[in-house]
Enzyme design. Structure first.
Site, PDB file in Angstrom:
ATOM      1  N   HIS A 262      21.483  -9.215   7.128  1.00 46.40           N
ATOM      2  CA  HIS A 262      20.248  -9.658   7.797  1.00 46.40           C
ATOM      3  C   HIS A 262      20.585 -10.394   9.104  1.00 46.40           C
ATOM      4  CE1 HIS A 262      15.990 -11.148   7.725  1.00 46.40           C
ATOM      5  NE2 HIS A 262      16.525 -12.132   8.435  1.00 46.40           N
ATOM      6  N   GLU A 263      21.450 -11.384   8.999  1.00 44.18           N
ATOM      7  CA  GLU A 263      21.770 -12.171  10.199  1.00 44.18           C
ATOM      8  C   GLU A 263      22.563 -11.331  11.208  1.00 44.18           C
ATOM      9  OE1 GLU A 263      20.062 -14.709  10.519  1.00 44.18           O
ATOM     10  OE2 GLU A 263      19.521 -15.085   8.427  1.00 44.18           O
ATOM     11  N   HIS A 266      20.040  -9.634  13.295  1.00 38.49           N
ATOM     12  CA  HIS A 266      19.561 -10.532  14.357  1.00 38.49           C
ATOM     13  C   HIS A 266      20.615 -10.629  15.469  1.00 38.49           C
ATOM     14  CE1 HIS A 266      15.841 -12.117  12.722  1.00 38.49           C
ATOM     15  NE2 HIS A 266      16.404 -12.550  11.612  1.00 38.49           N
ATOM     16  N   GLU A 301      12.804  -9.970  13.718  1.00 40.80           N
ATOM     17  CA  GLU A 301      12.885  -9.753  12.275  1.00 40.80           C
ATOM     18  C   GLU A 301      12.970  -8.257  11.953  1.00 40.80           C
ATOM     19  OE1 GLU A 301      13.459 -12.315  10.576  1.00 40.80           O
ATOM     20  OE2 GLU A 301      13.145 -11.714   8.498  1.00 40.80           O
TER      21      GLU A 301
HETATM   22 ZN    ZN Z   1      15.412 -13.218   9.853  1.00 40.78          ZN
END
Ligand code: ZN
Length: 506
Positions: A262-263, A266, A301
């Protein structure tokens, strides 16, 4: 570059430098800083943000903006110089509307409200937090009135994080999603859960695995690093230094593993912004005073959720990478097939806690928060009635009885920090991820095959081209129209959820 463009670039470059320094202080705050540093660190950040704001409101910035506006008069608003000038003008206008006294009251409330919230949560005693929530809501309503809105104060708050959205547009979008998600949840809930992910996995091994997986996505460790944080996040100080964090729980592997993907998602967004946008208005949020290249919170996101869910939680990913995973945790998953592992990490089960929610129930957690904060902002819900509104929504959507407020309305930090309006962006991101992925697969017939082969460069190149490289030079919906033919839509996301969680396919 014209003289006016040059002059404006110098001012904004300095603002970006200051805000990158703020970000570095925040990174340190959340990874390394001893607890004793909290108060003075708060002062340092507030001072620097104040300097950034003053620079935006300075005569030099205003003059350069006016000159560039005059010079680019009549050009399309997609012209980059024109757009830069209009963006700075909007920021000047925004900061002029919020007077210093209001900002000071907000800054002063932050730490005390945060401390009260922490105590309230620990003891599950909403009454301790209530006076601060009252004050926090009152200040948010005052801000919304100062910023200006379409009749619903929540619109002013939402637009800070997701420009273009309003209270009404979010309500319509969520109604569509909700109607689609509830029947899928009915089908998916109650399936048996597999405890394979709850075996014990040493933190050291998890750390090496997370680094390995982040590298696999193409996250560049030459311009990044992976650290540990209690609440994982990504933060950047220009595209040349983009840092990610995760956390390790030995008895729950998915937390670290999917947190890292997830990160990394980003991080890829920030690392792949066009170099030419470094230190410009297209890599700086001049409204929220935040050095970031992503065009909205929802767009950001979308990239994290795409790598986490569409790549990381897919069967194709584990068919290719199960051996890699097993090598990091010798002997612990040798009996587990890729099919079984994929099934385990996609288990659906309504729960109380948002950050632990599965992909299908996550948006329901977001919707109930959105419903409550919109009602707080327009005054139709009093802060003292938040617990009962919360518990009622959890009963309605998730079919659960909240045992106490720690498991309910006291679980998130957002409202104690004065953040109203950021919750919807999580769901916007989920929908945008599905919309992008569906369009990319339709456009590139070889994409699925490349992912099955474990080649993630092709996907990353598509995302860089469609989203990342543009930084803040285009809006979320401009990116989506170019990449998918339409603005944000709920349909691709519902198609994705149906295919994944309905009937026998899950
Ligand atoms: Zn996030």
């Amino acid at each position: 570059m014209s003289r006016a463009a040059q002059a404006l670039a110098e001012e904004i470059g300095a603002v970006n430098d200051i805000l990158c320094a703020v970000a570095l202080l925040q990174w340190d705050n959340r990874t390394m800083m001893p607890a004793g540093g909290a108060q003075t660190r708060g002062n340092q950040i507030a001072t620097l943000k104040g300097i950034a704001r003053e620079r935006i409101l300075s005569d030099a910035t205003r003059r350069a903006t006016d000159d560039l506006l005059a010079e680019t008069e009549g050009r399309a608003d997609t012209d980059l110089d024109r757009r830069a000038a209009l963006t700075v003008q909007a920021a000047i206008d925004h900061h002029r509307r919020l007077d210093a006294a209001l900002l000071r009251r907000q800054a002063e409330l932050g730490p005390v409200a945060g401390a009260a919230w922490a105590t309230a949560r620990e003891t599950s005693d909403f009454a301790v937090f209530l006076p601060f929530l009252d004050e926090s809501v009152a200040l948010a309503r005052e801000s919304a009135a100062a910023i200006g809105h379409d009749g619903h104060p929540y619109s002013a708050m939402v637009a800070l994080y997701e420009p273009g959205e309003t209270a009404a547009s979010i309500r319509r979008f969520f109604a569509k999603l909700r109607a689609g998600i509830l029947p899928i949840l009915d089908e998916a809930r109650g399936r048996e859960r597999d405890d394979v992910v709850h075996r014990r996995f040493p933190a050291e091994a998890q750390r090496a695995l997370c680094r390995d997986l982040a590298e696999l996505t193409g996250y560049d460790f030459g311009r990044g690093r992976l650290d540990t944080a209690v609440h994982p996040f990504e933060i950047s100080f220009t595209r040349n230094d983009v840092r990610i964090t995760t956390r390790y729980r030995e008895e729950f592997l998915p937390g670290a593993l999917f947190g890292a993907l997830h990160e990394a998602g980003h991080g890829l967004y920030e690392q792949n912004i066009a170099d030419a946008f470094t230190r410009t208005v297209f890599a700086t949020d001049l409204i929220l005073l935040y050095a970031v290249g992503g065009t909205s919170f929802g767009a950001h996101e979308s990239q994290s959720r795409l790598w986490e869910n569409h790549v990381g939680r897919s069967l194709a990913f584990w068919q290719k990478n199960m051996g890699r995973l097993r090598a990091h945790v010798p002997g612990r998953l040798d009996d587990v097939s890729p099919e079984r592992f994929t099934c385990a990490v996609n288990h659906v089960e309504p729960g109380f806690i948002r950050v632990e929610a599965d992909e299908l129930t996550y948006d329901l957690h977001i919707m109930l928060r959105t419903e409550i904060e919109a009602a707080l902002l327009d005054g139709s819900l009093a802060p003292r009635d938040v617990p009962s509104a919360w518990n009622e929504a959890v009963r309605r959507d998730l079919g659960l009885e909240v045992p106490d407020d720690r498991w309910g309305c006291l679980q998130d930090v957002h409202w104690s920090s004065g953040y109203f309006g950021s919750f919807p962006t999580y769901t916007v991101g989920n929908a945008m991820a599905a919309q992008l992925m569906e369009a990319l697969k339709a456009r590139d017939a070889g994409l699925d095959a490349s992912l099955a082969e474990g080649d993630y460069d092709r996907l990353r190149a598509h995302l860089t081209d469609a989203v990342c490289r543009h930084g803040r030079s285009r809006t979320r919906d401009e990116l989506l129209r170019d990449a998918t033919g339409e603005a944000l839509s709920a349909e691709p996301y519902l198609r994705y959820l149906r295919a994944k969680f309905s009937g026998a396919t899950a």
